[in-house]
Design an enzyme around this catalytic site. Structure first.
Site, mmCIF file in Angstrom:
data_model
loop_
_atom_site.group_PDB
_atom_site.id
_atom_site.type_symbol
_atom_site.label_atom_id
_atom_site.label_comp_id
_atom_site.label_asym_id
_atom_site.label_seq_id
_atom_site.Cartn_x
_atom_site.Cartn_y
_atom_site.Cartn_z
ATOM 1 N N ASN A 118 9.790 -14.204 -3.750
ATOM 2 C CA ASN A 118 8.364 -13.918 -3.842
ATOM 3 C C ASN A 118 7.518 -15.015 -3.215
ATOM 4 O O ASN A 118 6.430 -14.746 -2.702
ATOM 5 C CB ASN A 118 7.968 -13.633 -5.295
ATOM 6 C CG ASN A 118 8.296 -12.199 -5.651
ATOM 7 O OD1 ASN A 118 7.659 -11.273 -5.149
ATOM 8 N ND2 ASN A 118 9.325 -12.006 -6.458
ATOM 9 N N HIS A 141 2.591 -12.499 -18.180
ATOM 10 C CA HIS A 141 2.873 -11.060 -18.114
ATOM 11 C C HIS A 141 4.391 -10.900 -18.059
ATOM 12 O O HIS A 141 4.984 -10.727 -16.998
ATOM 13 C CB HIS A 141 2.225 -10.421 -16.882
ATOM 14 C CG HIS A 141 2.719 -9.024 -16.645
ATOM 15 N ND1 HIS A 141 2.433 -7.976 -17.496
ATOM 16 C CD2 HIS A 141 3.516 -8.501 -15.687
ATOM 17 C CE1 HIS A 141 3.030 -6.887 -17.055
ATOM 18 N NE2 HIS A 141 3.693 -7.172 -15.962
ATOM 19 N N ASP A 154 -1.161 -4.662 -20.128
ATOM 20 C CA ASP A 154 -0.679 -5.035 -21.459
ATOM 21 C C ASP A 154 -1.808 -4.888 -22.482
ATOM 22 O O ASP A 154 -1.603 -4.411 -23.598
ATOM 23 C CB ASP A 154 -0.168 -6.483 -21.431
ATOM 24 C CG ASP A 154 0.799 -6.707 -20.292
ATOM 25 O OD1 ASP A 154 1.871 -6.098 -20.302
ATOM 26 O OD2 ASP A 154 0.465 -7.464 -19.346
ATOM 27 N N ALA A 179 0.813 -1.224 0.000
ATOM 28 C CA ALA A 179 0.000 0.000 0.000
ATOM 29 C C ALA A 179 0.843 1.269 0.000
ATOM 30 O O ALA A 179 0.390 2.310 -0.476
ATOM 31 C CB ALA A 179 -0.932 -0.009 1.217
ATOM 32 N N ALA A 180 2.073 1.192 0.515
ATOM 33 C CA ALA A 180 2.917 2.390 0.567
ATOM 34 C C ALA A 180 3.779 2.560 -0.679
ATOM 35 O O ALA A 180 4.555 3.508 -0.777
ATOM 36 C CB ALA A 180 3.805 2.348 1.813
ATOM 37 N N GLY A 181 3.654 1.653 -1.628
ATOM 38 C CA GLY A 181 4.461 1.734 -2.850
ATOM 39 C C GLY A 181 3.865 2.694 -3.852
ATOM 40 O O GLY A 181 2.822 3.323 -3.612
ATOM 41 N N VAL A 209 -0.879 -8.285 -8.833
ATOM 42 C CA VAL A 209 -0.216 -7.303 -9.684
ATOM 43 C C VAL A 209 1.300 -7.453 -9.572
ATOM 44 O O VAL A 209 2.041 -7.307 -10.541
ATOM 45 C CB VAL A 209 -0.633 -5.866 -9.279
ATOM 46 C CG1 VAL A 209 0.142 -4.812 -10.062
ATOM 47 C CG2 VAL A 209 -2.134 -5.674 -9.466
ATOM 48 N N GLY A 210 1.778 -7.765 -8.376
ATOM 49 C CA GLY A 210 3.218 -7.848 -8.098
ATOM 50 C C GLY A 210 3.879 -8.937 -8.930
ATOM 51 O O GLY A 210 3.372 -10.053 -9.040
ATOM 52 N N ASN A 211 4.998 -8.607 -9.526
ATOM 53 C CA ASN A 211 5.693 -9.540 -10.431
ATOM 54 C C ASN A 211 6.622 -10.516 -9.712
ATOM 55 O O ASN A 211 7.140 -10.181 -8.658
ATOM 56 C CB ASN A 211 6.510 -8.723 -11.436
ATOM 57 C CG ASN A 211 5.609 -8.168 -12.515
ATOM 58 O OD1 ASN A 211 4.726 -8.852 -13.005
ATOM 59 N ND2 ASN A 211 5.849 -6.918 -12.880
ATOM 60 N N ILE A 263 2.512 2.112 -6.910
ATOM 61 C CA ILE A 263 1.200 1.717 -7.448
ATOM 62 C C ILE A 263 0.136 1.931 -6.373
ATOM 63 O O ILE A 263 -0.956 2.441 -6.652
ATOM 64 C CB ILE A 263 1.196 0.254 -7.944
ATOM 65 C CG1 ILE A 263 2.123 0.097 -9.154
ATOM 66 C CG2 ILE A 263 -0.221 -0.195 -8.310
ATOM 67 C CD1 ILE A 263 2.277 -1.316 -9.667
HETATM 68 P P1 NAI Z 1 7.113 -0.256 -5.030
HETATM 69 O O1 NAI Z 1 8.467 -0.822 -4.735
HETATM 70 O O2 NAI Z 1 6.946 1.199 -5.170
HETATM 71 O O3 NAI Z 1 6.103 -0.738 -3.908
HETATM 72 C C1 NAI Z 1 6.040 -2.040 -3.463
HETATM 73 C C2 NAI Z 1 5.568 -1.999 -2.027
HETATM 74 O O4 NAI Z 1 5.341 -3.344 -1.600
HETATM 75 C C3 NAI Z 1 6.583 -1.390 -1.065
HETATM 76 O O5 NAI Z 1 5.950 -0.351 -0.319
HETATM 77 C C4 NAI Z 1 6.965 -2.573 -0.178
HETATM 78 O O6 NAI Z 1 7.246 -2.178 1.159
HETATM 79 C C5 NAI Z 1 5.715 -3.427 -0.258
HETATM 80 N N1 NAI Z 1 5.916 -4.825 0.122
HETATM 81 C C6 NAI Z 1 7.004 -5.611 -0.069
HETATM 82 N N2 NAI Z 1 6.828 -6.808 0.466
HETATM 83 C C7 NAI Z 1 5.605 -6.804 1.032
HETATM 84 C C8 NAI Z 1 4.856 -7.757 1.775
HETATM 85 N N3 NAI Z 1 5.369 -8.970 2.042
HETATM 86 N N4 NAI Z 1 3.610 -7.424 2.192
HETATM 87 C C9 NAI Z 1 3.121 -6.197 1.946
HETATM 88 N N5 NAI Z 1 3.786 -5.241 1.266
HETATM 89 C C10 NAI Z 1 5.006 -5.546 0.810
HETATM 90 O O7 NAI Z 1 6.608 -1.028 -6.330
HETATM 91 P P2 NAI Z 1 5.424 -0.629 -7.312
HETATM 92 O O8 NAI Z 1 5.948 0.244 -8.380
HETATM 93 O O9 NAI Z 1 4.268 -0.188 -6.515
HETATM 94 O O10 NAI Z 1 5.130 -2.043 -8.003
HETATM 95 C C11 NAI Z 1 4.626 -3.127 -7.247
HETATM 96 C C12 NAI Z 1 4.686 -4.414 -8.068
HETATM 97 O O11 NAI Z 1 3.859 -4.329 -9.213
HETATM 98 C C13 NAI Z 1 6.070 -4.752 -8.595
HETATM 99 O O12 NAI Z 1 6.266 -6.155 -8.420
HETATM 100 C C14 NAI Z 1 5.977 -4.448 -10.067
HETATM 101 O O13 NAI Z 1 6.877 -5.226 -10.824
HETATM 102 C C15 NAI Z 1 4.555 -4.847 -10.325
HETATM 103 N N6 NAI Z 1 3.962 -4.317 -11.556
HETATM 104 C C16 NAI Z 1 3.113 -5.142 -12.262
HETATM 105 C C17 NAI Z 1 2.504 -4.713 -13.408
HETATM 106 C C18 NAI Z 1 1.589 -5.625 -14.170
HETATM 107 O O14 NAI Z 1 1.178 -5.234 -15.266
HETATM 108 N N7 NAI Z 1 1.232 -6.814 -13.711
HETATM 109 C C19 NAI Z 1 2.733 -3.355 -13.915
HETATM 110 C C20 NAI Z 1 3.595 -2.542 -13.093
HETATM 111 C C21 NAI Z 1 4.187 -3.028 -11.960
#
Ligand code: NAI
Length: 328
Positions: free
Chosen positions: A105, A187, A159, A12-14, A129-131, A16
């Site tokens: 992961n 993806h 996509d 939630a703090a990231g 969503v997370g990759n 996205i």
């Molecule tokens: P970010 O790094 O800004 O935020 C990720 C957040 O997840 C951080 O605040 C982190 O503290 C938190 N986090 C890490 N481990 C965690 C856990 N175990 N439980 C709860 N929170 C946790 O990354 P962003 O830019 O928000 O991207 C997030 C993910 O989305 C990445 O894996 C990125 O690759 C993926 N993504 C997927 C897309 C898709 O089309 N499927 C498109 C764009 C991004």
């Protein structure tokens, strides 16, 4: 008034998360009649930042926002969840092998799957969503044996939307004139955006383009590598567009896809189109009665067959790797 729907958002703090939460709270995820309660999950180091976002959510005075709770424990965060947006993931860092990435992961998505199994609401719908999104979804699904597998999905809607815009630009049409776009497979860079079933004002998109070289050598790589191009231009990865796609994915899941059209989502394969049963792969899907269903009966030409097979082979390798790691 309707009872609030519990929406759990991880990461939630990231970035996205920051683009997503305000849209969820404003009613765009579920519709304008549905109040939401947000349940934010973060790692302990990021809880304070999530609290800051929660303060801003408060400051919007959203009429549909019925509450915000913040957790660093998945069991609590997923208790009673109706919708779960699994955004937080471990990114690939320099020198990291794919096995290491999958293992890191697994450390996130296995406990989250278990927590969903233990405490989510009966109607839980999960979007990862997370990759690597497809395989993270598979890990969570495999660790939630009491939840119907169809409730676990991964996001290829970004996509899909990218493909719509690229095609619209090429043909000088509006995205509203394009129907039946499909992203197949993973993806990842192997994904296959398919213009042989998409239609532009009723004409097959590949024919409307009339340029196979563009389709194969420009369109497909541009869509598949768009994420890298965004990083190159913006100095940060896609965030608002990813959040937008997550909104689209869940909105359509709950409210249905329009008649005469379909969308793309990674869902558990039932063996359709030769995709091994159980893999979470992207397909053309319609949503009816709150369920995503794979569109059946499409003919695949040789080119499409090869591209789909290549992407699905990558998914099978990822599945085998997480199986060997004992994650599923
Ligand atoms: P970010 O790094 O800004 O935020 C990720 C957040 O997840 C951080 O605040 C982190 O503290 C938190 N986090 C890490 N481990 C965690 C856990 N175990 N439980 C709860 N929170 C946790 O990354 P962003 O830019 O928000 O991207 C997030 C993910 O989305 C990445 O894996 C990125 O690759 C993926 N993504 C997927 C897309 C898709 O089309 N499927 C498109 C764009 C991004």
């Amino acid at each position: 008034a309707k009872a609030p729907v519990n929406v759990t958002v991880t990461g939630a703090a990231g970035q996205i998360g920051y683009a997503l939460l305000f849209r969820v709270a404003s009613g765009q995820l579920l519709g304008p009649d549905t109040p939401v309660k947000l349940r934010l999950l973060e790692i302990p180091q990021a809880v304070k930042a999530a609290e800051g976002t929660a303060m801003e959510l408060d400051d919007c005075a959203f009429p549909l926002l019925a509450g915000i709770d913040i957790f660093d424990d998945p069991k609590q965060a997923f208790a009673g969840a109706n919708v779960a947006l699994l955004v937080g993931a471990r990114p690939r860092t320099k020198g990291m092998e794919r096995g290491d990435l999958l293992e890191a992961n697994g450390g996130i998505f296995k406990p989250q799957g278990e927590a969903i199994n233990a405490g989510a609401a009966d109607d839980i719908r999960v979007l990862v969503v997370g990759n690597p999104a497809n395989t993270n979804a598979l890990i969570a699904q495999a660790n939630a044996p009491d939840v119907p597998a169809e409730r676990f999905t991964a996001m290829t809607r970004l996509d899909h939307n990218r493909a719509l815009s690229q095609l619209a630009h090429k043909l000088g049409v509006s995205v509203t004139e394009i129907k039946k776009m499909t992203i197949w497979g993973n993806h990842s860079a192997t994904q296959y955006p398919d213009l042989y079933h998409a239609e532009v004002n009723g004409t097959v998109a590949a024919d409307a383009v009339g340029d196979d070289a563009w389709l194969r050598d420009e369109f497909i790589p541009t869509v598949a590598k768009r994420g890298a191009a965004i990083i190159e231009a913006r100095g940060a990865s896609s965030a608002a567009s990813a959040a937008n796609a997550a909104i689209d994915h869940v909105f359509d899941w709950v409210n249905g896809t329009p008649e005469g059209d379909w969308t793309s989502a990674a869902v558990v394969s039932d063996g359709s189109y030769g995709v091994p049963e159980g893999l979470i792969s992207s397909f053309p899907v319609v949503s009816r009665n709150g369920r995503y269903e794979i569109v059946q009966g499409l003919d695949l030409n040789e080119f499409s067959r090869q591209r789909i097979d290549a992407s699905v082979a990558e998914l099978a390798e990822e599945r085998d790797a997480v199986r060997q790691l004992g994650l599923i």
